[in-house]
Design a protein around this motif. Structure first.
Motif, short mmCIF file in Angstrom:
data_model
loop_
_atom_site.label_atom_id
_atom_site.label_comp_id
_atom_site.label_asym_id
_atom_site.label_seq_id
_atom_site.Cartn_x
_atom_site.Cartn_y
_atom_site.Cartn_z
N GLY A 127 0.79 -1.23 0.00
CA GLY A 127 0.00 0.00 0.00
C GLY A 127 0.82 1.27 0.00
N TYR A 128 2.07 1.18 -0.29
CA TYR A 128 2.91 2.38 -0.32
C TYR A 128 3.22 2.68 -1.78
CZ TYR A 128 6.46 5.77 0.82
OH TYR A 128 7.18 6.93 0.93
N GLU A 129 2.58 3.71 -2.31
CA GLU A 129 2.71 3.99 -3.74
C GLU A 129 3.35 5.33 -4.05
OE1 GLU A 129 -0.56 2.94 -6.16
OE2 GLU A 129 -1.24 1.42 -4.75
N GLU A 130 3.84 6.03 -3.04
CA GLU A 130 4.49 7.31 -3.27
C GLU A 130 5.81 7.10 -3.99
OE1 GLU A 130 6.45 10.79 -0.56
OE2 GLU A 130 4.63 9.85 0.15
N LYS A 131 6.10 7.94 -5.00
CA LYS A 131 7.32 7.76 -5.76
C LYS A 131 8.50 8.51 -5.16
CE LYS A 131 5.97 6.17 -10.10
NZ LYS A 131 6.76 5.32 -10.89
N GLY A 132 8.30 9.27 -4.12
CA GLY A 132 9.38 10.05 -3.52
C GLY A 132 10.31 9.19 -2.69
N ASP A 133 11.16 9.85 -1.95
CA ASP A 133 12.14 9.20 -1.11
C ASP A 133 11.41 8.48 0.03
OD1 ASP A 133 14.42 8.39 0.10
OD2 ASP A 133 15.07 10.39 0.72
N ILE A 134 11.74 7.22 0.29
CA ILE A 134 11.04 6.46 1.32
C ILE A 134 11.78 6.43 2.64
CG2 ILE A 134 9.83 4.99 -0.31
CD1 ILE A 134 11.97 2.85 0.23
#
Length: 135
Positions: A127-134
């Motif tokens: 459920g983690y779909e952010e394309k930024g720095d994780i």
């Protein structure tokens, strides 16, 4: 446990905004992926196997040839023989090392793009779909 200025007791993950401590559910640490759960997933294990299958042989090849070059030129005269005119084999070997380095870098860049896609797919499963720095 942490307490706010008003004495309210907060439990679970916390974040700090300015001088105020808030529960993480208001945005912050709770939105971050559960890395331990991801690490145990089959997608992550597959990604790590693929990376190791590439990185270990590539590193062994790189270090092996560079160390072999230094040992051969230091302790033997195998590469002193000329290949053409006054050009000895040592020059061919040395330029071959430069070529090998560029080839390995190019192949790694292409493989790294594939590894990044695999990592994104693994994160999407959780459920983690952010394309930024994780981080």
């Amino acid at each position: 446990m942490a307490k706010t200025i008003t004495g309210e007791v907060l439990q679970g993950p916390l974040t700090k905004e300015g001088n105020e401590v808030k529960p993480a559910s208001a945005g912050g640490a709770a939105d971050a992926p559960d890395f331990e759960k991801i690490e145990r997933s089959e997608g992550f294990k597959h990604l790590m196997r693929k990376k190791k299958m590439f990185l270990i042989p590539a590193t062994a090849l790189f270090l092996g040839l560079y160390l072999a070059f230094n040992i051969v030129i230091s302790y033997t005269n195998w590469l002193d023989a000329p290949i053409a005119g006054d050009i000895p084999w040592v020059w061919v070997f040395a330029f071959g090392l430069f070529a090998m380095t560029w080839i390995l870098v190019t192949v790694y860049m292409k493989r790294a793009a594939q590894f990044d896609k695999m990592a994104e797919e693994t994160l999407k499963e959780f459920g983690y779909e952010e394309k930024g720095d994780i981080r």
